[in-house]
Design an enzyme around this catalytic site. Structure first.
Site, PDB file in Angstrom:
ATOM      1  N   GLY A  18       0.786  -1.216   0.000  1.00  0.00           N
ATOM      2  CA  GLY A  18       0.000   0.000   0.000  1.00  0.00           C
ATOM      3  C   GLY A  18       0.820   1.269   0.000  1.00  0.00           C
ATOM      4  O   GLY A  18       0.304   2.345   0.298  1.00  0.00           O
ATOM      5  N   ALA A  19       2.097   1.162  -0.353  1.00  0.00           N
ATOM      6  CA  ALA A  19       2.983   2.330  -0.331  1.00  0.00           C
ATOM      7  C   ALA A  19       3.261   2.871  -1.725  1.00  0.00           C
ATOM      8  O   ALA A  19       4.119   3.738  -1.894  1.00  0.00           O
ATOM      9  CB  ALA A  19       4.301   1.974   0.359  1.00  0.00           C
ATOM     10  N   GLY A  20       2.553   2.372  -2.736  1.00  0.00           N
ATOM     11  CA  GLY A  20       2.799   2.831  -4.094  1.00  0.00           C
ATOM     12  C   GLY A  20       4.073   2.279  -4.687  1.00  0.00           C
ATOM     13  O   GLY A  20       4.626   2.851  -5.624  1.00  0.00           O
ATOM     14  N   LEU A  21       4.554   1.168  -4.149  1.00  0.00           N
ATOM     15  CA  LEU A  21       5.810   0.572  -4.608  1.00  0.00           C
ATOM     16  C   LEU A  21       5.584  -0.694  -5.430  1.00  0.00           C
ATOM     17  O   LEU A  21       6.500  -1.488  -5.620  1.00  0.00           O
ATOM     18  CB  LEU A  21       6.717   0.264  -3.406  1.00  0.00           C
ATOM     19  N   SER A  22       4.361  -0.888  -5.891  1.00  0.00           N
ATOM     20  CA  SER A  22       4.023  -2.012  -6.779  1.00  0.00           C
ATOM     21  C   SER A  22       4.238  -3.363  -6.118  1.00  0.00           C
ATOM     22  O   SER A  22       4.720  -4.313  -6.739  1.00  0.00           O
ATOM     23  CB  SER A  22       4.840  -1.934  -8.081  1.00  0.00           C
ATOM     24  N   SER A  23       3.856  -3.469  -4.846  1.00  0.00           N
ATOM     25  CA  SER A  23       4.012  -4.752  -4.154  1.00  0.00           C
ATOM     26  C   SER A  23       3.147  -5.830  -4.787  1.00  0.00           C
ATOM     27  O   SER A  23       3.538  -6.999  -4.846  1.00  0.00           O
ATOM     28  CB  SER A  23       3.664  -4.600  -2.669  1.00  0.00           C
ATOM     29  N   SER A  24       1.950  -5.463  -5.276  1.00  0.00           N
ATOM     30  CA  SER A  24       1.082  -6.463  -5.901  1.00  0.00           C
ATOM     31  C   SER A  24       1.698  -6.972  -7.201  1.00  0.00           C
ATOM     32  O   SER A  24       1.655  -8.170  -7.490  1.00  0.00           O
ATOM     33  CB  SER A  24      -0.315  -5.887  -6.157  1.00  0.00           C
ATOM     34  N   GLU A  56      -4.057  -9.134 -12.067  1.00  0.00           N
ATOM     35  CA  GLU A  56      -4.504  -7.883 -11.448  1.00  0.00           C
ATOM     36  C   GLU A  56      -5.843  -7.435 -12.034  1.00  0.00           C
ATOM     37  O   GLU A  56      -6.748  -7.012 -11.311  1.00  0.00           O
ATOM     38  CB  GLU A  56      -3.453  -6.795 -11.653  1.00  0.00           C
ATOM     39  N   ASP A  68       3.773  -1.627 -14.174  1.00  0.00           N
ATOM     40  CA  ASP A  68       4.344  -2.135 -12.924  1.00  0.00           C
ATOM     41  C   ASP A  68       4.872  -3.553 -13.087  1.00  0.00           C
ATOM     42  O   ASP A  68       5.965  -3.890 -12.608  1.00  0.00           O
ATOM     43  CB  ASP A  68       3.301  -2.106 -11.812  1.00  0.00           C
TER      44      ASP A  68
END
Length: 280
Positions: A18-24, A56, A68
């Site tokens: 949820g930090a905008g770092l493309s974890s998904s 996604e 991403d």
């Protein structure tokens, strides 16, 4: 098609969720990469990228683009990628920043609204493109259009500003490539600030915390540029900052941010690294 068997998976990592770092995207890319290795599917990297995006889009329900996943799978150490998301044509460029480094400031605000808002923005920009194509059939995507075309054809003020942002951002990206290649870090940083202003005021996917962090460094002589990153409504800002000024900025901004929002600011120095790979 491909035949898969059963498998057990343990997921761990250090990418903030949820930090905008493309974890998904990192998770989806690593799963498809692992399955390809485990079952000998013979998938090339571009095909794996497409499978990760489908996960996604079709399972999570977020109608995101492919950037991403592409970066997660195709990344190379000390390189950045110029990617055409329509054609998947891409080029690598050396990421040589001289005295600068990339510093991420994590708002600690989780972008829970990003999925639904992203889908809304997709609908709004698609509507703007549909309207323009009625008069300008040669326009296949917003990058093909001019702001004058949009002003002439799009009446809805919300749809209009969404489309203008996308078209202007396309031009900024191309300019950013030239600036970085030429070592024009001040010019590159100025484009980052303009991008953030567009994301905040025209595309409307920022948040007060991210806006605050960008404004706090806007007049800092050691920071060439800053902008929000990721899906919006939280996550991180990305800052192009002189390496020897990082500690001073963190010392200054962390207490100010906590006083303003009651949140503990997290910071990360980031570098481009190799993409999805086998580690054992």
């Amino acid at each position: 098609g491909h035949t898969l068997g059963g498998f057990n998976a343990v997921v761990t990592g250090d990418i903030q969720v949820g930090a905008g770092l493309s974890s998904s995207a990192a998770l989806e890319s690593s799963i498809v990469f692992g399955l390809n290795e485990m079952f000998g599917l013979g998938l090339d990297r571009i095909t794996m990228v497409k499978f990760a995006q489908k996960a996604e889009n079709n399972f999570v329900g977020m109608q995101c683009g492919i950037m991403d996943m592409f970066a997660s799978v195709m990344g190379k150490k000390n390189m950045v990628i110029l990617l055409n998301c329509d054609t998947l044509e891409y080029k690598y460029f050396p990421f040589e920043l001289g005295e600068y480094k990339v510093l991420l400031l994590d708002t600690q605000v989780k972008h829970s609204l990003a999925s639904s808002a992203y889908n809304d923005r997709r609908k709004e920009t698609a509507e703007g493109l549909r309207i323009m194509k009625a008069r300008y059939p040669q326009v296949e995507k917003l990058a093909d259009a001019t702001v004058d075309m949009m002003l002439e054809t799009i009446e809805d003020p919300v749809v209009l500003k969404r489309c203008i942002y996308v078209t202007e951002e396309h031009q900024r990206i191309l300019g950013m490539v030239d600036d970085l290649a030429a070592g024009r870090f001040s010019a590159a940083g100025a484009k980052m600030f303009r991008t953030h202003d567009g994301l905040s005021k025209m595309y409307e996917v920022s948040c007060p915390e991210a806006d605050f962090l960008v404004d706090e460094v806007r007049n800092d002589e050691n920071v060439a540029g800053a902008r929000m990153m990721g899906g919006g409504f939280g996550g991180c800002t990305i800052n192009l900052i002189k390496a020897d000024a990082i500690d001073g900025l963190i010392k200054r901004i962390v207490p100010v941010y906590k006083e303003k929002f009651g949140l503990e600011l997290k910071t990360y120095v980031a570098v481009p690294a190799d993409g999805t790979s086998r580690i054992a």
